[in-house]
Motif scaffolding. Structure first.
Motif, PDB file in Angstrom:
ATOM      1  N   SER A   1       5.383  -8.240  -2.201  1.00 28.96           N
ATOM      2  CA  SER A   1       6.492  -9.150  -2.463  1.00 28.96           C
ATOM      3  C   SER A   1       6.320 -10.364  -1.564  1.00 28.96           C
ATOM      4  O   SER A   1       5.526 -10.337  -0.623  1.00 28.96           O
ATOM      5  N   THR A   2       7.051 -11.445  -1.870  1.00 34.66           N
ATOM      6  CA  THR A   2       6.920 -12.674  -1.091  1.00 34.66           C
ATOM      7  C   THR A   2       8.267 -13.083  -0.510  1.00 34.66           C
ATOM      8  O   THR A   2       9.322 -12.694  -1.020  1.00 34.66           O
ATOM      9  N   SER A   3       8.217 -13.926   0.511  1.00 35.72           N
ATOM     10  CA  SER A   3       9.436 -14.462   1.112  1.00 35.72           C
ATOM     11  C   SER A   3      10.063 -15.546   0.241  1.00 35.72           C
ATOM     12  O   SER A   3      11.184 -15.975   0.512  1.00 35.72           O
TER      13      SER A   3
ATOM     14  N   LYS B   1       4.695  -9.334   1.884  1.00 37.44           N
ATOM     15  CA  LYS B   1       4.982  -7.971   2.318  1.00 37.44           C
ATOM     16  C   LYS B   1       4.088  -7.048   1.493  1.00 37.44           C
ATOM     17  O   LYS B   1       4.267  -6.923   0.283  1.00 37.44           O
ATOM     18  N   LEU B   2       3.093  -6.450   2.163  1.00 41.44           N
ATOM     19  CA  LEU B   2       2.112  -5.587   1.509  1.00 41.44           C
ATOM     20  C   LEU B   2       2.506  -4.126   1.717  1.00 41.44           C
ATOM     21  O   LEU B   2       2.767  -3.719   2.849  1.00 41.44           O
ATOM     22  N   THR B   3       2.519  -3.347   0.652  1.00 47.53           N
ATOM     23  CA  THR B   3       2.815  -1.924   0.767  1.00 47.53           C
ATOM     24  C   THR B   3       1.596  -1.129   0.328  1.00 47.53           C
ATOM     25  O   THR B   3       1.082  -1.317  -0.781  1.00 47.53           O
ATOM     26  N   PHE B   4       1.144  -0.262   1.232  1.00 47.95           N
ATOM     27  CA  PHE B   4      -0.013   0.591   0.992  1.00 47.95           C
ATOM     28  C   PHE B   4       0.456   2.031   0.781  1.00 47.95           C
ATOM     29  O   PHE B   4       1.473   2.448   1.341  1.00 47.95           O
TER      30      PHE B   4
ATOM     31  N   ALA C   1      -0.871   3.645   4.540  1.00 45.49           N
ATOM     32  CA  ALA C   1      -0.647   2.880   5.770  1.00 45.49           C
ATOM     33  C   ALA C   1       0.768   2.341   5.877  1.00 45.49           C
ATOM     34  O   ALA C   1       1.148   1.834   6.917  1.00 45.49           O
ATOM     35  N   GLY C   2       1.544   2.414   4.803  1.00 44.88           N
ATOM     36  CA  GLY C   2       2.905   1.908   4.841  1.00 44.88           C
ATOM     37  C   GLY C   2       2.970   0.429   4.516  1.00 44.88           C
ATOM     38  O   GLY C   2       2.151  -0.099   3.770  1.00 44.88           O
ATOM     39  N   THR C   3       3.958  -0.243   5.102  1.00 45.14           N
ATOM     40  CA  THR C   3       4.233  -1.645   4.777  1.00 45.14           C
ATOM     41  C   THR C   3       3.945  -2.532   5.971  1.00 45.14           C
ATOM     42  O   THR C   3       4.243  -2.175   7.108  1.00 45.14           O
ATOM     43  N   MET C   4       3.356  -3.686   5.681  1.00 46.05           N
ATOM     44  CA  MET C   4       3.120  -4.695   6.714  1.00 46.05           C
ATOM     45  C   MET C   4       3.408  -6.065   6.122  1.00 46.05           C
ATOM     46  O   MET C   4       3.303  -6.256   4.911  1.00 46.05           O
ATOM     47  N   THR C   5       3.787  -6.978   6.971  1.00 49.78           N
ATOM     48  CA  THR C   5       4.059  -8.348   6.543  1.00 49.78           C
ATOM     49  C   THR C   5       2.996  -9.254   7.145  1.00 49.78           C
ATOM     50  O   THR C   5       2.680  -9.129   8.326  1.00 49.78           O
TER      51      THR C   5
END
Length: 154
Positions: A64-66, A126-129, A132-136
């Protein structure tokens, strides 16, 4: 070195995120994230970045994006065939101990109906793996038509 080499993607810690990373550390590390400025607000655009996985195999399952909009994960229908035909994929495989490049003729992000983006300004992805979970990460907005970075420009 062009903007792509200079732009650093920053992992932001939080619940479910991969552990703090650096190029040689464990987990997922991103680099060179950028999004092409759309011709006008709300028009479809694309996003690219490099994803270094220093751990076990994983999958990028959503973004997703800001600035809003809908982000689709895109990939080639058949690898190694020309012309390249793209389609939406449910995930992007991130191989263990390797770098996956999201680039124009391979896996990449398709962003539909985003809010305003301006050349030279940053947005957040916002990347969701799957594991590995989520990272921005920070992504630079570029306009290749006026000299901004493109994956093919240095």
């Amino acid at each position: 070195m062009g903007l792509v080499g200079v732009v650093a993607a920053v992992a932001v810690g939080g619940a479910g995120c991969a552990s703090p990373n650096h190029a040689g550390g464990p987990g997922i590390v991103t680099n060179g994230a950028y999004v092409q400025q759309p011709a006008s607000t709300g028009q479809t655009t694309v996003g690219y970045l490099d994803i270094r996985n220093n751990g076990s195999a994983d999958e990028l399952i959503s973004v997703s994006t800001s600035v809003g909009g809908v982000v689709e994960l895109r990939g080639p229908v058949t690898k190694g065939v020309s012309p390249v035909v793209m389609h939406t994929v449910k995930d992007i495989p991130i191989a263990a101990d390797s770098t996956t490049q999201l680039i124009p003729n391979s896996f990449h992000l398709l962003i539909t109906d985003p809010g305003a983006m301006h050349d030279g300004k940053d947005i957040y992805l916002k990347l969701t793996f799957a594991h590995a979970g989520t990272m921005t990460v920070i992504a630079l907005v570029t306009n290749p038509q006026n000299g901004g970075a493109s994956y093919f420009l240095g």
